[in-house]
Write a protein that holds these residues in place. Structure first.
Motif, PDB file in Angstrom:
ATOM      1  N   GLU A 265      -4.165  14.496   0.118  1.00 51.69           N
ATOM      2  CA  GLU A 265      -4.700  13.364   0.883  1.00 51.69           C
ATOM      3  C   GLU A 265      -3.892  12.095   0.653  1.00 51.69           C
ATOM      4  O   GLU A 265      -3.720  11.287   1.569  1.00 51.69           O
ATOM      5  N   VAL A 266      -3.406  11.908  -0.574  1.00 55.38           N
ATOM      6  CA  VAL A 266      -2.605  10.721  -0.867  1.00 55.38           C
ATOM      7  C   VAL A 266      -1.259  10.806  -0.137  1.00 55.38           C
ATOM      8  O   VAL A 266      -0.777   9.821   0.413  1.00 55.38           O
TER       9      VAL A 266
ATOM     10  N   ASP B 282       0.782   8.148   6.760  1.00 53.65           N
ATOM     11  CA  ASP B 282       0.148   7.316   7.786  1.00 53.65           C
ATOM     12  C   ASP B 282       0.686   5.884   7.717  1.00 53.65           C
ATOM     13  O   ASP B 282       0.927   5.258   8.755  1.00 53.65           O
ATOM     14  N   CYS B 283       0.870   5.374   6.500  1.00 46.20           N
ATOM     15  CA  CYS B 283       1.452   4.029   6.334  1.00 46.20           C
ATOM     16  C   CYS B 283       2.862   4.004   6.905  1.00 46.20           C
ATOM     17  O   CYS B 283       3.226   3.105   7.660  1.00 46.20           O
TER      18      CYS B 283
ATOM     19  N   MET C 206       2.160   1.771  -3.426  1.00 45.73           N
ATOM     20  CA  MET C 206       1.072   2.212  -4.300  1.00 45.73           C
ATOM     21  C   MET C 206       0.758   3.693  -4.101  1.00 45.73           C
ATOM     22  O   MET C 206       0.565   4.437  -5.065  1.00 45.73           O
ATOM     23  N   GLU C 207       0.740   4.126  -2.837  1.00 44.22           N
ATOM     24  CA  GLU C 207       0.461   5.543  -2.564  1.00 44.22           C
ATOM     25  C   GLU C 207       1.555   6.428  -3.164  1.00 44.22           C
ATOM     26  O   GLU C 207       1.289   7.503  -3.680  1.00 44.22           O
TER      27      GLU C 207
ATOM     28  N   ALA D 171      -1.959   9.786   3.335  1.00 47.57           N
ATOM     29  CA  ALA D 171      -2.156   8.339   3.446  1.00 47.57           C
ATOM     30  C   ALA D 171      -0.804   7.631   3.436  1.00 47.57           C
ATOM     31  O   ALA D 171      -0.559   6.696   4.207  1.00 47.57           O
TER      32      ALA D 171
ATOM     33  N   LEU E 224      -6.529  16.131  -3.787  1.00 46.02           N
ATOM     34  CA  LEU E 224      -6.368  14.680  -3.766  1.00 46.02           C
ATOM     35  C   LEU E 224      -4.905  14.313  -3.505  1.00 46.02           C
ATOM     36  O   LEU E 224      -4.612  13.399  -2.736  1.00 46.02           O
TER      37      LEU E 224
ATOM     38  N   VAL F 253       0.845  -1.197   0.000  1.00 45.65           N
ATOM     39  CA  VAL F 253       0.000   0.000   0.000  1.00 45.65           C
ATOM     40  C   VAL F 253       0.882   1.250   0.000  1.00 45.65           C
ATOM     41  O   VAL F 253       0.617   2.209  -0.736  1.00 45.65           O
TER      42      VAL F 253
END
Lengths: 78, 113
Positions: free
Chosen positions: B69-70, B76-77, B39-40, B73, B66, B36
């Motif tokens: 936000e990505v 956060d990962c 991918m981000e 994310a 967007l 993930v």
């Protein structure tokens, strides 16, 4: 809103990534053992679905098929 | 994942948790979140290009939003992986850091303003 050919290419690419991303996140979240990891990945999946809706509504408003209002063509902002 | 000595101990937890001791070919939680994360990062690159080339401001603002936000994310990962000790980092040597600090401070003589 008027979209250019280039805009449309980028939007199509982004929509495909977002769709794959939400599917992958949903799948992974269900497989995860650790609830913290599962929760984060699930939340990210929902974010991608939300992004998909936003991008789609850009195309819809440009095509006049969506709920968004349409700026008459030839009148691009800025 | 073996624990590595971490010089300055500045970056928090470095102990791996929640993974099977013997790893097989099947994906585990660490593999999943790593995927993930990758991918981000890939999606960030895509939005970065799309945003810089957006033809109008409405599209620019949406994509910028967007992208933001990505990025978050992705962060956060990274944070969760780091917290679980799945993302190890080595501290730079203090000598190297002060050498670079000096080197680039000296370059200020080249400033045009």
């Amino acid at each position: 809103m008027q979209l250019t050919d280039k805009d449309l290419h980028y939007l199509s690419d982004a929509l495909s990534w977002e769709l794959l991303a939400m599917k992958k996140c949903r799948h992974y979240a269900q497989e995860c053992q650790d609830p913290q990891v599962a929760q984060l990945i699930d939340r990210i999946g929902q974010m991608h679905q939300n992004h998909y809706e936003q991008l789609l509504s850009m195309i819809q408003s440009a095509s006049g098929t969506g709920t968004g209002f349409t700026i008459p063509s030839g009148n691009m902002p800025q | 994942m073996q624990q590595q000595p971490f010089g300055q101990g500045q970056t928090g937890a470095q102990v791996s948790t929640g993974l099977p001791q013997v790893k097989g070919p099947e994906m585990n939680d660490r593999d999943r979140i790593n995927d993930v994360l990758a991918m981000e990062k890939y999606i960030c690159d895509g939005y970065n290009h799309a945003t810089t080339e957006a033809s109008n401001d409405t599209l620019f603002r949406t994509q910028m939003n967007l992208l933001n936000e990505v990025f978050q994310a992705h962060r956060d990962c990274f944070n969760l992986m780091h917290q679980k000790g799945w993302y190890k980092l080595e501290a730079a040597s203090p000598q190297q850091v002060s050498q670079k600090a000096r080197q680039f401070a000296d370059y200020r003589t080249q400033f045009p303003y």
